[in-house]
Design an enzyme around this catalytic site. Sequence first.
Site, PDB file in Angstrom:
ATOM      1  N   LYS A  22       0.845  -1.208   0.000  1.00  0.00           N
ATOM      2  CA  LYS A  22       0.000   0.000   0.000  1.00  0.00           C
ATOM      3  C   LYS A  22       0.879   1.258   0.000  1.00  0.00           C
ATOM      4  O   LYS A  22       0.668   2.174  -0.782  1.00  0.00           O
ATOM      5  CB  LYS A  22      -0.885   0.012   1.233  1.00  0.00           C
ATOM      6  CG  LYS A  22      -1.580   1.345   1.501  1.00  0.00           C
ATOM      7  CD  LYS A  22      -2.480   1.321   2.724  1.00  0.00           C
ATOM      8  CE  LYS A  22      -1.745   1.505   4.011  1.00  0.00           C
ATOM      9  NZ  LYS A  22      -1.424   2.898   4.374  1.00  0.00           N
ATOM     10  N   ASN A  23       1.903   1.273   0.864  1.00  0.00           N
ATOM     11  CA  ASN A  23       2.690   2.501   1.036  1.00  0.00           C
ATOM     12  C   ASN A  23       3.738   2.717  -0.044  1.00  0.00           C
ATOM     13  O   ASN A  23       4.430   3.735  -0.026  1.00  0.00           O
ATOM     14  CB  ASN A  23       3.320   2.532   2.436  1.00  0.00           C
ATOM     15  CG  ASN A  23       2.252   2.756   3.493  1.00  0.00           C
ATOM     16  OD1 ASN A  23       1.096   3.056   3.165  1.00  0.00           O
ATOM     17  ND2 ASN A  23       2.608   2.569   4.741  1.00  0.00           N
ATOM     18  N   CYS A 120      -5.140  12.374  12.254  1.00  0.00           N
ATOM     19  CA  CYS A 120      -5.858  11.103  12.227  1.00  0.00           C
ATOM     20  C   CYS A 120      -5.708  10.535  13.643  1.00  0.00           C
ATOM     21  O   CYS A 120      -5.123  11.167  14.518  1.00  0.00           O
ATOM     22  CB  CYS A 120      -5.267  10.166  11.189  1.00  0.00           C
ATOM     23  SG  CYS A 120      -3.670   9.515  11.657  1.00  0.00           S
ATOM     24  N   ARG A 125      -0.113  14.639  12.449  1.00  0.00           N
ATOM     25  CA  ARG A 125       0.326  14.367  11.076  1.00  0.00           C
ATOM     26  C   ARG A 125       0.523  15.661  10.263  1.00  0.00           C
ATOM     27  O   ARG A 125      -0.069  15.847   9.212  1.00  0.00           O
ATOM     28  CB  ARG A 125      -0.641  13.442  10.351  1.00  0.00           C
ATOM     29  CG  ARG A 125      -1.075  12.229  11.129  1.00  0.00           C
ATOM     30  CD  ARG A 125       0.023  11.208  11.389  1.00  0.00           C
ATOM     31  NE  ARG A 125       0.556  10.589  10.209  1.00  0.00           N
ATOM     32  CZ  ARG A 125      -0.008   9.543   9.590  1.00  0.00           C
ATOM     33  NH1 ARG A 125      -1.128   9.065  10.038  1.00  0.00           N
ATOM     34  NH2 ARG A 125       0.520   9.030   8.510  1.00  0.00           N
ATOM     35  N   ASP A 308       4.835   0.840  12.010  1.00  0.00           N
ATOM     36  CA  ASP A 308       3.628   0.168  11.492  1.00  0.00           C
ATOM     37  C   ASP A 308       3.521  -1.282  11.964  1.00  0.00           C
ATOM     38  O   ASP A 308       2.515  -1.934  11.691  1.00  0.00           O
ATOM     39  CB  ASP A 308       3.617   0.201   9.965  1.00  0.00           C
ATOM     40  CG  ASP A 308       3.345   1.604   9.459  1.00  0.00           C
ATOM     41  OD1 ASP A 308       3.499   1.835   8.236  1.00  0.00           O
ATOM     42  OD2 ASP A 308       3.012   2.468  10.276  1.00  0.00           O
ATOM     43  N   ARG A 400      -8.719  -0.634   4.644  1.00  0.00           N
ATOM     44  CA  ARG A 400      -7.882   0.371   4.002  1.00  0.00           C
ATOM     45  C   ARG A 400      -6.525  -0.210   3.640  1.00  0.00           C
ATOM     46  O   ARG A 400      -5.882   0.242   2.709  1.00  0.00           O
ATOM     47  CB  ARG A 400      -7.644   1.550   4.967  1.00  0.00           C
ATOM     48  CG  ARG A 400      -8.906   2.265   5.367  1.00  0.00           C
ATOM     49  CD  ARG A 400      -8.579   3.505   6.150  1.00  0.00           C
ATOM     50  NE  ARG A 400      -7.565   4.286   5.447  1.00  0.00           N
ATOM     51  CZ  ARG A 400      -7.125   5.465   5.884  1.00  0.00           C
ATOM     52  NH1 ARG A 400      -7.576   5.955   7.014  1.00  0.00           N
ATOM     53  NH2 ARG A 400      -6.225   6.138   5.211  1.00  0.00           N
TER      54      ARG A 400
HETATM   55  C1  EPZ Z   1       4.206   7.134   6.294  1.00  0.00           C
HETATM   56  O1  EPZ Z   1       3.395   8.139   6.859  1.00  0.00           O
HETATM   57  C2  EPZ Z   1       3.317   5.899   6.182  1.00  0.00           C
HETATM   58  N1  EPZ Z   1       2.201   6.179   5.269  1.00  0.00           N
HETATM   59  C3  EPZ Z   1       2.794   5.517   7.565  1.00  0.00           C
HETATM   60  O2  EPZ Z   1       2.029   4.325   7.419  1.00  0.00           O
HETATM   61  C4  EPZ Z   1       3.999   5.229   8.460  1.00  0.00           C
HETATM   62  O3  EPZ Z   1       3.547   4.940   9.761  1.00  0.00           O
HETATM   63  C5  EPZ Z   1       4.917   6.470   8.504  1.00  0.00           C
HETATM   64  O4  EPZ Z   1       5.307   6.833   7.159  1.00  0.00           O
HETATM   65  C6  EPZ Z   1       6.170   6.221   9.315  1.00  0.00           C
HETATM   66  O5  EPZ Z   1       6.887   5.136   8.779  1.00  0.00           O
HETATM   67  C7  EPZ Z   1       2.444   6.165   3.931  1.00  0.00           C
HETATM   68  O6  EPZ Z   1       3.544   5.931   3.476  1.00  0.00           O
HETATM   69  C8  EPZ Z   1       1.270   6.455   3.046  1.00  0.00           C
HETATM   70  P1  EPZ Z   1       6.102  10.568   8.346  1.00  0.00           P
HETATM   71  P2  EPZ Z   1       3.918   9.667   6.864  1.00  0.00           P
HETATM   72  O7  EPZ Z   1       5.957  11.825   7.530  1.00  0.00           O
HETATM   73  O8  EPZ Z   1       4.810   9.891   5.707  1.00  0.00           O
HETATM   74  C9  EPZ Z   1       6.211  14.009  11.624  1.00  0.00           C
HETATM   75  C10 EPZ Z   1       0.189   2.903   7.749  1.00  0.00           C
HETATM   76  O9  EPZ Z   1      -0.251   2.369   8.767  1.00  0.00           O
HETATM   77  N2  EPZ Z   1       6.105  14.948  10.487  1.00  0.00           N
HETATM   78  O10 EPZ Z   1       7.274   9.688   8.100  1.00  0.00           O
HETATM   79  O11 EPZ Z   1       2.734  10.537   7.038  1.00  0.00           O
HETATM   80  C11 EPZ Z   1       4.981  13.140  11.771  1.00  0.00           C
HETATM   81  O12 EPZ Z   1       3.995  13.801  12.546  1.00  0.00           O
HETATM   82  C12 EPZ Z   1       0.644   4.350   7.787  1.00  0.00           C
HETATM   83  O13 EPZ Z   1       0.335   2.335   6.638  1.00  0.00           O
HETATM   84  C13 EPZ Z   1       6.092  16.307  10.731  1.00  0.00           C
HETATM   85  O14 EPZ Z   1       6.144  16.743  11.885  1.00  0.00           O
HETATM   86  O15 EPZ Z   1       4.778   9.706   8.181  1.00  0.00           O
HETATM   87  C14 EPZ Z   1       5.527  11.923  12.474  1.00  0.00           C
HETATM   88  O16 EPZ Z   1       5.611  12.191  13.863  1.00  0.00           O
HETATM   89  C15 EPZ Z   1       0.378   4.988   9.132  1.00  0.00           C
HETATM   90  N3  EPZ Z   1       6.019  17.166   9.672  1.00  0.00           N
HETATM   91  C16 EPZ Z   1       6.936  11.793  11.903  1.00  0.00           C
HETATM   92  O17 EPZ Z   1       7.258  13.088  11.358  1.00  0.00           O
HETATM   93  C17 EPZ Z   1       5.951  16.722   8.369  1.00  0.00           C
HETATM   94  O18 EPZ Z   1       5.899  17.557   7.451  1.00  0.00           O
HETATM   95  C18 EPZ Z   1       7.062  10.749  10.783  1.00  0.00           C
HETATM   96  O19 EPZ Z   1       6.013  10.977   9.875  1.00  0.00           O
HETATM   97  C19 EPZ Z   1       5.958  15.327   8.147  1.00  0.00           C
HETATM   98  C20 EPZ Z   1       6.042  14.466   9.216  1.00  0.00           C
END
Ligand code: EPZ
Length: 420
Positions: A22-23, A120, A125, A308, A400
């Site tokens: 998915k990701n 979420c 996020r 995850d 999902r």
């Molecule tokens: C991706 O989410 C995945 N989703 C998530 O999978 C996964 O948990 C996550 O990466 C971490 O590995 C997809 O790839 C579609 P991040 P993402 O940006 O990119 C903070 C699932 O269950 N952050 O790596 O949204 C954020 O709040 C999902 O399949 C900022 O502060 O996660 C978090 O604390 C859930 N500002 C950390 O960084 C930003 O601009 C990591 O988030 C971006 C992120």
Amino acid sequence: MDKLLIEGGVRLSGETAISGAKNAALPILCAALLTREPVTFTNVPQLNDIGTLLKLLAQMGVKVSRGSGSDAGTVTLDASALDNPVAPYEMVKTMRASILVLGPLVARCGEAKVSLPGGCAIGARPVDQHIKGLQAMGAQVTVEHGYVHAVVPRLKGARLFTDMVTVTGTENLMMAACLADGETVIENAAREPEVVDLANCLVAMGARISGAGTDVIRIRGVEQLSGTTHRIMPDRIETGTYLCAAAASGGEIRLTRTSTAYLDSVIDKLMDAGCEVISERDAIRLKAPARLTSVSIRTSPYPAFPTDMQAQFMAINAVANGTAIIRETIFENRFMHAVELQRLGADIRIDGNMAVVQGVSQLQGATVMATDLRASASLVIAGLVAEGETVIERIYHLDRGYERLEEKLAALGARVRRLA
Ligand code: EPZ
């Protein structure tokens, strides 16, 4: 609202196939926005999130065609008539990863209007790093009335440094940089395998990218990209989820169309817990002990233990022998499965971003509620090993991210059915 009824107490056995990731599919489908030529993707998982994204792309003017039957995993996208670089709130609110259209739209159209995804269940996020990177590449970005509005005649290559490792942030900026004028360097880049799969697809489309999979990615912008055919990589989190289900149930299973690649940290922990894991070329076999030994985990960006898989490991530790410490360092609210597991009899104490899980010999079936995608997976694992029946409500969360879940679990001998 659909529910899942699980009769616990079955040791999983047998074989099932893993779907495309998915990701990886979500950012890779967005990459089609970068070219006027059709792009074909295979091994695309049939998930609600994928369906939502394809609807979003179609309303922008992208021609979407999907295979049927045995070819259902093939999707061809033609963005030659892309004429509406807008991602409306009504569509983005149901799937946060829609933010992944932002970078490609700005790069291709010089403009994008994308609803802020909002938070979420697992956290706020924010997307500040996505915005900061586009601004550094010359885009005028305003955030008004819940929308990110970015405008620039053509992005310029820049040196970008994200404040924290962000997977979709890295993916958005890498896609945007493909058509920028000059070279972009992304430092502190995410190293997840899904980022590498996206980079491989972009390079096949004519992008000039090096360093994907490391924390420094270099992209030299080109004038345009072309079409290609790309196969989505196997889903490592789906793989890890079924391995955990077999491990907790004391079973022995074989998963095909996947591999232990990219799952080292998870496999290590399953072996520490007492499982035997055999890696084959395109498959994994796991043989669980009668009862697992508790294993502590700490989530971190790849290649460390993936967030995850945290909920799934809370479930297996709930019935393991010993005490496990689980630390969640990525998201601020990713323990919501704990209270639901406690309803099944788990002994879990939460203290900030740490959970102390004291294994119990037996969970008791009950009605529980799914709160987010991976939390629901942990409830399925717990239901499989609990005594008696477990009913999981709000399983749209599961749909999902897990393709044909009941079918795959039934193939492994689980007694599970969906209740309307
Ligand atoms: C991706 O989410 C995945 N989703 C998530 O999978 C996964 O948990 C996550 O990466 C971490 O590995 C997809 O790839 C579609 P991040 P993402 O940006 O990119 C903070 C699932 O269950 N952050 O790596 O949204 C954020 O709040 C999902 O399949 C900022 O502060 O996660 C978090 O604390 C859930 N500002 C950390 O960084 C930003 O601009 C990591 O988030 C971006 C992120």
